[in-house]
Scaffold this active site. Sequence first.
Site, short mmCIF file in Angstrom:
data_model
loop_
_atom_site.label_atom_id
_atom_site.label_comp_id
_atom_site.label_asym_id
_atom_site.label_seq_id
_atom_site.Cartn_x
_atom_site.Cartn_y
_atom_site.Cartn_z
CB THR A 9 6.89 -0.54 -3.67
OG1 THR A 9 7.21 -0.80 -2.30
CG2 THR A 9 6.38 0.87 -3.72
CD GLU B 165 7.55 0.92 2.60
OE1 GLU B 165 7.23 2.00 3.12
OE2 GLU B 165 7.80 -0.10 3.26
CE1 TYR C 298 10.51 4.16 -3.21
CE2 TYR C 298 9.19 2.84 -1.69
CZ TYR C 298 9.94 2.94 -2.84
OH TYR C 298 10.13 1.84 -3.63
CE LYS D 145 8.85 3.02 -6.48
NZ LYS D 145 9.26 2.54 -7.80
O1 F7E Z 1 13.98 -1.14 5.96
C1 F7E Z 1 13.99 -1.18 9.65
C2 F7E Z 1 13.25 -0.06 8.95
O2 F7E Z 1 15.32 0.29 4.43
C3 F7E Z 1 13.31 -2.30 6.39
C4 F7E Z 1 12.98 -0.64 -0.41
O3 F7E Z 1 13.48 -1.51 -1.40
O4 F7E Z 1 11.46 -2.30 0.36
C5 F7E Z 1 12.50 -1.43 0.78
O5 F7E Z 1 12.02 -0.53 1.78
C6 F7E Z 1 12.89 -2.16 7.85
C7 F7E Z 1 12.19 -0.85 8.21
O6 F7E Z 1 13.61 -1.35 3.50
C8 F7E Z 1 17.41 -0.07 10.16
O7 F7E Z 1 12.73 0.87 9.90
C9 F7E Z 1 15.85 -1.01 11.35
O8 F7E Z 1 11.12 -1.14 9.06
O9 F7E Z 1 15.69 -2.20 4.40
P1 F7E Z 1 14.75 -1.07 4.56
P2 F7E Z 1 12.12 -0.79 3.35
O10 F7E Z 1 11.93 0.50 4.03
O11 F7E Z 1 11.20 -1.90 3.75
C10 F7E Z 1 10.32 -1.66 -0.22
C11 F7E Z 1 9.37 -2.73 -0.68
C12 F7E Z 1 10.68 -0.67 -1.25
O12 F7E Z 1 9.93 -0.43 -2.20
C13 F7E Z 1 11.86 0.19 -0.99
O13 F7E Z 1 12.32 0.82 -2.17
O14 F7E Z 1 14.07 -2.19 8.64
N1 F7E Z 1 15.34 -0.82 10.08
N2 F7E Z 1 17.10 -0.55 11.42
C14 F7E Z 1 16.31 -0.25 9.32
N3 F7E Z 1 16.31 0.10 8.03
C15 F7E Z 1 17.45 0.65 7.53
N4 F7E Z 1 17.48 0.99 6.22
N5 F7E Z 1 18.54 0.88 8.34
C16 F7E Z 1 18.58 0.54 9.65
O15 F7E Z 1 19.58 0.74 10.33
#
Ligand code: F7E
Length: 324
Positions: free
Chosen positions: A124, A126, A148, A152
């Site tokens: 990923t 990440e 996480y 990974k």
């Molecule tokens: O957050 C911001 C949060 O949880 C994206 C997974 O598939 O992609 C994914 O991980 C961004 C972050 O995805 C909220 O702080 C703001 O900056 O949708 P996310 P992620 O963390 O990028 C990678 C490539 C993976 O490998 C993972 O498995 O959005 N954000 N407000 C928020 N995020 C969430 N979840 N909820 C909020 O309310």
Amino acid sequence: MKKRALITGVNGMDGSHLSDFLLDKEYEVFGLERRSSVKNRTNTSHLEGKVRFLTGDLSDQNSLLRALKESNPDEVYNLGAQSFVGESWNTPEQTSDVTGLGALRMLEAIREYGKEIKFYQASTSEMFGRMVENPAKETTPFYPRSPYGVSKLYAHWITKNYRESYDMFNVSGILFNHESERRGHEFVTRKITDGVARIFLGLSDQIALGNLDSRRDWGYSPDYVEAMWMMLQLEDPDDYIIATGECHSIREFLDVAFNHVGIENWSKHVVQDPRYMRPAEVDVLRGDYGKAKNDFGWSPSTSFENLVKKMLDNDIRLLKKEKN
Ligand code: F7E
């Protein structure tokens, strides 16, 4: 003879799209899922009778060996993980166990089983975390920013190490964010499209979010599962970045979504809630997919705007159905 594939995390977004893709290619598909009294087959209900579901757990070594014996696969796709970054601070040990050591257990199970099996590891973006080079390439140093991401990274390196130590056909696809209509509601994209659909239909008035300034390289999951398969068809195993090369902020995602339902000024509909802020943030992610394009001709086919619209239209349809 039909090729056989075993997918861990089969009920997730990618697992279900990959199953659709492989069934189209006439594979026999086996899906590993955890035992639970209530099955979580929202994404795979249309696959019942087509995919053979096996019970197993990435935290249980013997269950993986049993799954290999039952499925006798040519290809294993390790998509199973505790994949929600935010949750990984609450359950760092469980995340490391399943997301990190889970890959090791599967590799050990493959060695024990003894057959030559091609192995795909879901790495990923990440792992790049605080990106030291933008866009990131396969050669960019890693800097994970969450339990996480660290887990990974272990899985990524153990996959490479087993390739080099035991001459196994192991590849890691370093996939940047990818989404679809089947995305879980805890992730920001689906949270927004579901929230905007509710506001549009008069079912709600606000969406509570965390950091609106982070930027992501968002692609479409069905495009990305094809890349997974393509990597396993190569002559020689290697690691590849899969991305769009573009990045957009959460605010831009909100702009496209709200504009799609005719709302231009969305500020009164979005509140910031500290519960959704992370102890350490990944501010920006953007990947260079040039190596994948060059070696096996992959490129993304869904634009950012289309991705948002597809997800939002689907949520409006689902909510209307629920309402009726
Ligand atoms: O957050 C911001 C949060 O949880 C994206 C997974 O598939 O992609 C994914 O991980 C961004 C972050 O995805 C909220 O702080 C703001 O900056 O949708 P996310 P992620 O963390 O990028 C990678 C490539 C993976 O490998 C993972 O498995 O959005 N954000 N407000 C928020 N995020 C969430 N979840 N909820 C909020 O309310």
